[in-house]
Design a protein around this motif. Structure first.
Motif, PDB file in Angstrom:
ATOM      1  N   ARG A 263       0.837  -1.208   0.000  1.00 32.32           N
ATOM      2  CA  ARG A 263       0.000   0.000   0.000  1.00 32.32           C
ATOM      3  C   ARG A 263       0.869   1.254   0.000  1.00 32.32           C
ATOM      4  O   ARG A 263       0.610   2.201  -0.740  1.00 32.32           O
ATOM      5  CB  ARG A 263      -0.918   0.023   1.216  1.00 32.32           C
ATOM      6  N   ALA A 264       1.890   1.261   0.843  1.00 28.31           N
ATOM      7  CA  ALA A 264       2.764   2.436   0.930  1.00 28.31           C
ATOM      8  C   ALA A 264       3.479   2.680  -0.397  1.00 28.31           C
ATOM      9  O   ALA A 264       3.568   3.822  -0.864  1.00 28.31           O
ATOM     10  CB  ALA A 264       3.779   2.266   2.062  1.00 28.31           C
ATOM     11  N   GLN A 265       3.982   1.632  -1.010  1.00 34.05           N
ATOM     12  CA  GLN A 265       4.709   1.778  -2.270  1.00 34.05           C
ATOM     13  C   GLN A 265       3.781   2.194  -3.411  1.00 34.05           C
ATOM     14  O   GLN A 265       4.124   3.061  -4.217  1.00 34.05           O
ATOM     15  CB  GLN A 265       5.430   0.473  -2.630  1.00 34.05           C
ATOM     16  N   LEU A 266       2.614   1.574  -3.485  1.00 33.61           N
ATOM     17  CA  LEU A 266       1.668   1.912  -4.554  1.00 33.61           C
ATOM     18  C   LEU A 266       1.134   3.333  -4.402  1.00 33.61           C
ATOM     19  O   LEU A 266       0.889   4.017  -5.400  1.00 33.61           O
ATOM     20  CB  LEU A 266       0.517   0.907  -4.588  1.00 33.61           C
ATOM     21  N   ALA A 267       0.965   3.778  -3.170  1.00 35.52           N
ATOM     22  CA  ALA A 267       0.474   5.138  -2.930  1.00 35.52           C
ATOM     23  C   ALA A 267       1.455   6.185  -3.456  1.00 35.52           C
ATOM     24  O   ALA A 267       1.051   7.296  -3.812  1.00 35.52           O
ATOM     25  CB  ALA A 267       0.222   5.357  -1.438  1.00 35.52           C
ATOM     26  N   GLU A 268       2.724   5.836  -3.531  1.00 33.18           N
ATOM     27  CA  GLU A 268       3.748   6.769  -4.012  1.00 33.18           C
ATOM     28  C   GLU A 268       3.938   6.732  -5.524  1.00 33.18           C
ATOM     29  O   GLU A 268       4.662   7.562  -6.070  1.00 33.18           O
ATOM     30  CB  GLU A 268       5.083   6.461  -3.331  1.00 33.18           C
ATOM     31  N   GLN A 269       3.305   5.785  -6.188  1.00 37.62           N
ATOM     32  CA  GLN A 269       3.482   5.631  -7.632  1.00 37.62           C
ATOM     33  C   GLN A 269       2.592   6.612  -8.389  1.00 37.62           C
ATOM     34  O   GLN A 269       1.381   6.636  -8.181  1.00 37.62           O
ATOM     35  CB  GLN A 269       3.145   4.200  -8.069  1.00 37.62           C
ATOM     36  N   ARG A 270       3.208   7.378  -9.245  1.00 37.14           N
ATOM     37  CA  ARG A 270       2.452   8.288 -10.096  1.00 37.14           C
ATOM     38  C   ARG A 270       1.677   7.458 -11.115  1.00 37.14           C
ATOM     39  O   ARG A 270       2.207   6.523 -11.703  1.00 37.14           O
ATOM     40  CB  ARG A 270       3.415   9.231 -10.811  1.00 37.14           C
ATOM     41  N   GLY A 271       0.418   7.793 -11.290  1.00 36.95           N
ATOM     42  CA  GLY A 271      -0.393   7.117 -12.294  1.00 36.95           C
ATOM     43  C   GLY A 271      -1.085   5.854 -11.820  1.00 36.95           C
ATOM     44  O   GLY A 271      -1.688   5.152 -12.613  1.00 36.95           O
ATOM     45  N   VAL A 272      -0.996   5.544 -10.535  1.00 38.59           N
ATOM     46  CA  VAL A 272      -1.676   4.369  -9.994  1.00 38.59           C
ATOM     47  C   VAL A 272      -2.831   4.839  -9.117  1.00 38.59           C
ATOM     48  O   VAL A 272      -2.652   5.700  -8.258  1.00 38.59           O
ATOM     49  CB  VAL A 272      -0.711   3.492  -9.154  1.00 38.59           C
ATOM     50  N   GLU A 273      -4.003   4.276  -9.354  1.00 38.58           N
ATOM     51  CA  GLU A 273      -5.148   4.553  -8.490  1.00 38.58           C
ATOM     52  C   GLU A 273      -5.261   3.399  -7.498  1.00 38.58           C
ATOM     53  O   GLU A 273      -5.650   2.286  -7.856  1.00 38.58           O
ATOM     54  CB  GLU A 273      -6.428   4.673  -9.313  1.00 38.58           C
ATOM     55  N   LEU A 274      -4.874   3.651  -6.261  1.00 37.91           N
ATOM     56  CA  LEU A 274      -4.919   2.637  -5.210  1.00 37.91           C
ATOM     57  C   LEU A 274      -6.255   2.733  -4.492  1.00 37.91           C
ATOM     58  O   LEU A 274      -6.633   3.802  -4.010  1.00 37.91           O
ATOM     59  CB  LEU A 274      -3.768   2.846  -4.220  1.00 37.91           C
TER      60      LEU A 274
END
Length: 182
Positions: A166-177
């Motif tokens: 969750r922490a890593q995906l939240a930092e990814q530009r262009g990803v809707e978590l």
């Protein structure tokens, strides 16, 4: 922009915390389209989710076995770090028994925070080789999710490991978590 729903699985803890019925997980799966990711675990949850995802693309997340540390380890005599971890685990399980009064609370930041702190205790108590195995497995999982193109995805992840993704995906530009609504 890929849309990723990340769901914490109780897997080994389902019997101790029966507030999260498998049928609810299957309903959640039905409500979210796209590829389904499951951890390389066995059990009732995984079997039911595999059946429920029968006509959808299904992937297996990378293993965390090289860095895994079961809750409630039994320390060896004189092992102060192991004793500290065992005490933390006991307190964690007691706290979760109070906090997880409903399924809605499992996929919440407080749960993630508790397991992130536990991982820090694990790393301190058991050393860097376990930490390296954990990071290697988690990074492989992140890569799996990020290299799946624009297709929506729903990933069921062990509750102990979900915080990291969750922490890593939240930092990814262009990803809707998406945090699941139960």
């Amino acid at each position: 922009m890929p849309r990723i729903v990340l769901v914490s699985l109780l897997h080994r803890h389902a019997a101790r915390f029966p507030v999260y019925p498998v049928a609810q997980l299957c309903s959640l799966l039905s409500a979210h389209p796209g590829k389904v990711w499951l951890p390389p675990c066995e059990g009732e949850e995984i079997a039911a989710l595999t059946r429920a995802a029968a006509d959808r693309p299904l992937g297996q997340l990378a293993s965390l076995a090289q860095g895994w540390c079961e809750l409630g380890i039994q320390p060896r005599d004189g092992d102060k770090a192991g004793l500290a971890l065992a005490q933390y685990d006991e307190e964690l399980l007691d706290n979760l028994a109070h906090y997880w009064s409903s399924a809605e609370r499992i996929n919440r930041p407080i749960t993630d925070n508790l397991f992130e702190l536990r991982r820090e205790v694990v790393d301190e108590a058991l050393g860097s080789s376990l930490r390296q195995g954990w990071l290697k497995g988690q990074q492989a999982r992140l890569k799996q999710l990020l290299t799946n193109g624009e297709e929506p995805q729903i990933a069921f992840v062990e509750v102990e490991a979900c915080y990291w993704l969750r922490a890593q995906l939240a930092e990814q530009r262009g990803v809707e978590l998406i945090w699941p609504e139960l």
